[in-house]
Design a protein around this motif. Structure first.
Motif, PDB file in Angstrom:
ATOM      1  N   SER A 176       0.802  -1.214   0.000  1.00 47.82           N
ATOM      2  CA  SER A 176       0.000   0.000   0.000  1.00 47.82           C
ATOM      3  C   SER A 176       0.837   1.268   0.000  1.00 47.82           C
ATOM      4  O   SER A 176       0.297   2.365  -0.040  1.00 47.82           O
ATOM      5  CB  SER A 176      -0.930   0.021   1.225  1.00 47.82           C
ATOM      6  N   PRO A 196      -2.217  -9.867  -1.577  1.00 46.89           N
ATOM      7  CA  PRO A 196      -2.574  -8.961  -2.679  1.00 46.89           C
ATOM      8  C   PRO A 196      -2.072  -9.464  -4.038  1.00 46.89           C
ATOM      9  O   PRO A 196      -2.794  -9.379  -5.039  1.00 46.89           O
ATOM     10  CB  PRO A 196      -1.890  -7.645  -2.285  1.00 46.89           C
ATOM     11  N   ALA A 217      -4.470 -10.876  -7.163  1.00 49.67           N
ATOM     12  CA  ALA A 217      -4.344 -10.191  -8.453  1.00 49.67           C
ATOM     13  C   ALA A 217      -3.940 -11.169  -9.552  1.00 49.67           C
ATOM     14  O   ALA A 217      -4.459 -11.104 -10.675  1.00 49.67           O
ATOM     15  CB  ALA A 217      -3.334  -9.053  -8.348  1.00 49.67           C
ATOM     16  N   LYS A 241      -6.724 -13.016 -11.025  1.00 50.25           N
ATOM     17  CA  LYS A 241      -7.540 -12.253 -11.975  1.00 50.25           C
ATOM     18  C   LYS A 241      -6.956 -12.323 -13.396  1.00 50.25           C
ATOM     19  O   LYS A 241      -7.700 -12.378 -14.377  1.00 50.25           O
ATOM     20  CB  LYS A 241      -7.623 -10.783 -11.547  1.00 50.25           C
ATOM     21  N   ILE A 278      -2.446  -3.201  -8.326  1.00 48.13           N
ATOM     22  CA  ILE A 278      -3.458  -2.143  -8.188  1.00 48.13           C
ATOM     23  C   ILE A 278      -4.494  -2.254  -9.306  1.00 48.13           C
ATOM     24  O   ILE A 278      -5.710  -2.198  -9.065  1.00 48.13           O
ATOM     25  CB  ILE A 278      -2.790  -0.754  -8.195  1.00 48.13           C
ATOM     26  N   GLU A 279      -4.009  -2.442 -10.526  1.00 45.36           N
ATOM     27  CA  GLU A 279      -4.902  -2.519 -11.688  1.00 45.36           C
ATOM     28  C   GLU A 279      -5.913  -3.661 -11.556  1.00 45.36           C
ATOM     29  O   GLU A 279      -7.078  -3.522 -11.955  1.00 45.36           O
ATOM     30  CB  GLU A 279      -4.065  -2.716 -12.956  1.00 45.36           C
ATOM     31  N   HIS A 280      -5.468  -4.761 -10.981  1.00 47.48           N
ATOM     32  CA  HIS A 280      -6.339  -5.935 -10.864  1.00 47.48           C
ATOM     33  C   HIS A 280      -6.934  -6.070  -9.461  1.00 47.48           C
ATOM     34  O   HIS A 280      -7.388  -7.152  -9.075  1.00 47.48           O
ATOM     35  CB  HIS A 280      -5.568  -7.187 -11.248  1.00 47.48           C
ATOM     36  N   ASN A 281      -6.916  -4.953  -8.717  1.00 51.12           N
ATOM     37  CA  ASN A 281      -7.631  -4.856  -7.425  1.00 51.12           C
ATOM     38  C   ASN A 281      -7.157  -5.880  -6.380  1.00 51.12           C
ATOM     39  O   ASN A 281      -7.943  -6.323  -5.541  1.00 51.12           O
ATOM     40  CB  ASN A 281      -9.146  -5.009  -7.631  1.00 51.12           C
ATOM     41  N   GLU A 320      -7.387  -4.276  -2.789  1.00 49.48           N
ATOM     42  CA  GLU A 320      -8.779  -4.173  -2.324  1.00 49.48           C
ATOM     43  C   GLU A 320      -9.357  -5.550  -2.016  1.00 49.48           C
ATOM     44  O   GLU A 320     -10.105  -5.722  -1.037  1.00 49.48           O
ATOM     45  CB  GLU A 320      -9.635  -3.458  -3.375  1.00 49.48           C
ATOM     46  N   ALA A 321      -9.034  -6.533  -2.835  1.00 51.69           N
ATOM     47  CA  ALA A 321      -9.531  -7.891  -2.592  1.00 51.69           C
ATOM     48  C   ALA A 321      -8.969  -8.444  -1.286  1.00 51.69           C
ATOM     49  O   ALA A 321      -9.680  -9.095  -0.511  1.00 51.69           O
ATOM     50  CB  ALA A 321      -9.161  -8.802  -3.759  1.00 51.69           C
ATOM     51  N   SER A 352     -10.713  -6.959   1.677  1.00 53.14           N
ATOM     52  CA  SER A 352     -12.008  -7.592   1.904  1.00 53.14           C
ATOM     53  C   SER A 352     -11.850  -8.874   2.723  1.00 53.14           C
ATOM     54  O   SER A 352     -12.644  -9.134   3.637  1.00 53.14           O
ATOM     55  CB  SER A 352     -12.677  -7.902   0.560  1.00 53.14           C
TER      56      SER A 352
END
Length: 328
Positions: A222, A244, A248, A251, A279-282, A285-286, A289
């Motif tokens: 991050s 992370p 990613a 994905k 970052i591009e493939h989240n 954020e995943a 979660s």
């Protein structure tokens, strides 16, 4: 004796953590004073003392709290944790830990191995002297096995682009979460709670430990891209993929494949590209979660703990919410 500032708002707990660290230091007695000093420097280098803090907090649910014993058990758990850090640094070939030169860098890998082994001995001497039953010693032995199996699992999954979420959770459940779990269990069990209640505390500790490790992984990725470096850089070079990145890659594995196939020869520029892809493939954020899910499970179980006169449940909830929602 300097204890992490996060404990300033809990003066009684901070005082007991100071006692815990003092007993750890008193228990380190080696003929080679240089190595002894290096171990003490690591102990004093600003760790958060989370595992002994949880042991101390969960001990307050007991009916027969004996502070000398509880302090000793907290010292044993943190000594065990310190031993695992020394061995981690050997495997990672790390130069520093908490801003202090590692033993393997300051002396040699051989010396660091023996120092870590010595701390295992100190841990079990404290347990043998103060545990009221063999249950805690047995549990600590099982915990050591779980930690090692988690490390072995992580090692066997090096450069594994098909690493699943379940496999990752399995590895960190041993590598990180087990010591949180055993801290909560021993704190409760050794101070007179029922076996069932102690088992419930153990489950809370496991959830906290899993979320704690995921949050650590998230924080590694991050930072601003120009700040990406250790430990992310070395972890990726060594094929240690954290959540992370794992999520990613799931994905779009093809996007990561040309970079990750370089393995040890991967460059700083490659790491920057991986960071952008995550970052591009989240991926971050995943991972957030997943961490939030484990955090909420832990907090819900904490909320169901019994009330006490000294608001122990509220303190555990506050500490847990703070460390699992941290941004540092």
């Amino acid at each position: 004796m300097k204890i992490h500032a996060m404990w300033d708002k809990y003066p009684d707990l901070k005082h007991n953590l100071e006692k815990t660290q003092a007993l750890m230091e008193q228990s380190i007695r080696l003929p080679d004073k240089q190595i002894e000093t290096a171990i003490l420097d690591l102990i004093r280098s600003g760790g958060k003392l989370l595992r002994p803090a949880y042991l101390l907090l969960f001990s307050e649910f007991g009916k027969q709290q004996e502070m000398n014993k509880t302090i000793a058990l907290a010292s044993a758990v943190e000594t065990l944790h310190t031993a695992t850090l020394i061995h981690d640094d050997i495997i990672d070939e790390a130069d520093t830990r908490r801003g202090v030169r590692t033993l393997q860098h300051k002396f040699s890998k051989d010396v660091a191995v023996y120092a870590g082994d010595y701390l295992f001995v100190v841990c079990f001497k404290l347990l043998a002297k103060y545990s009221s039953s063999l249950r805690s010693i047995q549990l600590n032995t099982n915990s050591m096995e779980s930690v090692l199996l988690g490390e072995i699992g992580q090692m066997s999954d090096r450069y594994n682009l098909d690493l699943s979420l379940d496999r990752y959770i399995q590895n960190i459940s041993g590598k990180t979460a087990e010591l949180f779990a055993v801290s909560c269990f021993i704190g409760a069990y050794e101070n007179g709670t029922t076996q069932q209640f102690a088992n419930d505390c153990r489950e809370i500790g496991k959830l906290i430990g899993i979320s704690f490790q995921i949050v650590d992984d998230i924080l590694d990725y991050s930072q601003k891209s120009e700040m990406i470096g250790k430990p992310v850089l070395e972890d990726i070079r060594q094929g240690v993929y954290s959540l992370p990145l794992i999520l990613a890659v799931q994905k779009n594995q093809d996007a990561f494949l040309p970079l990750l196939m370089k393995k040890e020869t991967i460059t700083n520029s490659d790491i920057q590209q991986i960071h952008h892809l995550i970052i591009e493939h989240n991926g971050i954020e995943a991972a957030r979660s997943v961490a939030a899910d484990y955090t909420q499970k832990a907090l819900k179980k904490i909320a169901r703990l019994p009330n006490t006169a000294n608001n122990t449940k509220e303190t555990i909830y506050d500490v847990t919410e703070s460390i699992l929602n941290r941004t540092f």
